[in-house]
Design an enzyme around this catalytic site. Sequence first.
Site, PDB file in Angstrom:
ATOM      1  CG  ASP A  50       0.244   2.498 -20.266  1.00 41.59           C
ATOM      2  OD1 ASP A  50      -0.190   3.557 -20.854  1.00 41.59           O
ATOM      3  OD2 ASP A  50      -0.766   1.779 -19.725  1.00 41.59           O
ATOM      4  CD1 TRP A 110      -1.584   2.515   1.970  1.00 42.31           C
ATOM      5  CD2 TRP A 110      -3.067   1.603   0.773  1.00 42.31           C
ATOM      6  NE1 TRP A 110      -2.502   3.392   1.823  1.00 42.31           N
ATOM      7  CE2 TRP A 110      -3.220   2.766   1.023  1.00 42.31           C
ATOM      8  CE3 TRP A 110      -3.789   0.607  -0.281  1.00 42.31           C
ATOM      9  CZ2 TRP A 110      -4.683   3.331   0.627  1.00 42.31           C
ATOM     10  CZ3 TRP A 110      -4.843   1.123  -0.597  1.00 42.31           C
ATOM     11  CH2 TRP A 110      -5.539   2.525  -0.352  1.00 42.31           C
ATOM     12  CG  LEU A 111       3.226   2.509  -2.638  1.00 45.67           C
ATOM     13  CD1 LEU A 111       3.428   2.767  -4.058  1.00 45.67           C
ATOM     14  CD2 LEU A 111       4.350   2.590  -1.667  1.00 45.67           C
TER      15      LEU A 111
END
Length: 313
Positions: A212, A97-98
């Site tokens: 991307d 999780w960031l």
Amino acid sequence: MPLPDSFAAWLSERLGVELVGRAPVGGGSIHSAWRLDLADGRRLFAKTNGASSLPILEAEAEGLRALAEAADEAGPRVPVPLACGVAGASAVLVLPWLDLSRGRSAADEPQWRRLGAALAALHRHSLTRPCVAEDRVGAAFGWPRDNVIGSFPQRNGWQADWGRFFVQRRLAPQLEHLARSGHPLRRASLLLEHTGLWLGRHRPEPCLVHGDLWSGNAAISSDGQGVIFDPAVHRADREVDLAMARLFGGFPEAFFEGYQDAWPLSSGHRARRELYNLYHLLNHANLFGGSYVGQSQACLDALVERGEGAEWA
């Protein structure tokens, strides 16, 4: 795709953690995204989709690992996959999780400048170090296996000639699919012929690229570090990442200044930018249709008409 009832057991078996809560989070157009709350107070991030989507998530996981290896200490932060597999009827990718911020104020410019420099370091470092997915670093462009750009198949394999690779593995498949779907673009064959000549004068090194890099796939973390994610990795001209970063906006100019200061781009990069971004316009035309078909045709026409007058090399 909702998380299955068996997910907590799957997560415990794979990572030895206890899930006590889950909540959907926004931002994904292909997969469902989740915040996972653990008994020890930590959080994780998960993407889910139908079990048939496992190869797409596996390709993403492989790309993240490759970028993390190339980033080393000087590169941007890359979330390294923790688990990837099938839980019940769902394919699942679990990541750290960031806490992310997408600030674009003047106060955020130093962090974006550092992210630009960090991307340059990743590109440069990748030239001398193979990733786990590769047998070796050589003079070839591509990737050991096909992956996806968005949800569209992205052909890879290896090709020693960059211009030939970009024509055969990038532009041609997109143009062919668009034609089969009832939207053939005028002068597509002429563009492919010209592209081989234009890029034949350009001799880039086969850097590992994100592939991307629009603004939705990069951010500044709450502790001020630049982060990149959701890649479509391959070895290519490093300019493709910088070109796409300008395509849809969102990256402040400080990002590009940081990159240029760390590793200046070669002459002709501004002319090549539109050529490289045609690939992403075509991909959006195939995925979403609508105005992207017209934008692709307009970009193609402009490139063909510019022709020999452009400074491509």
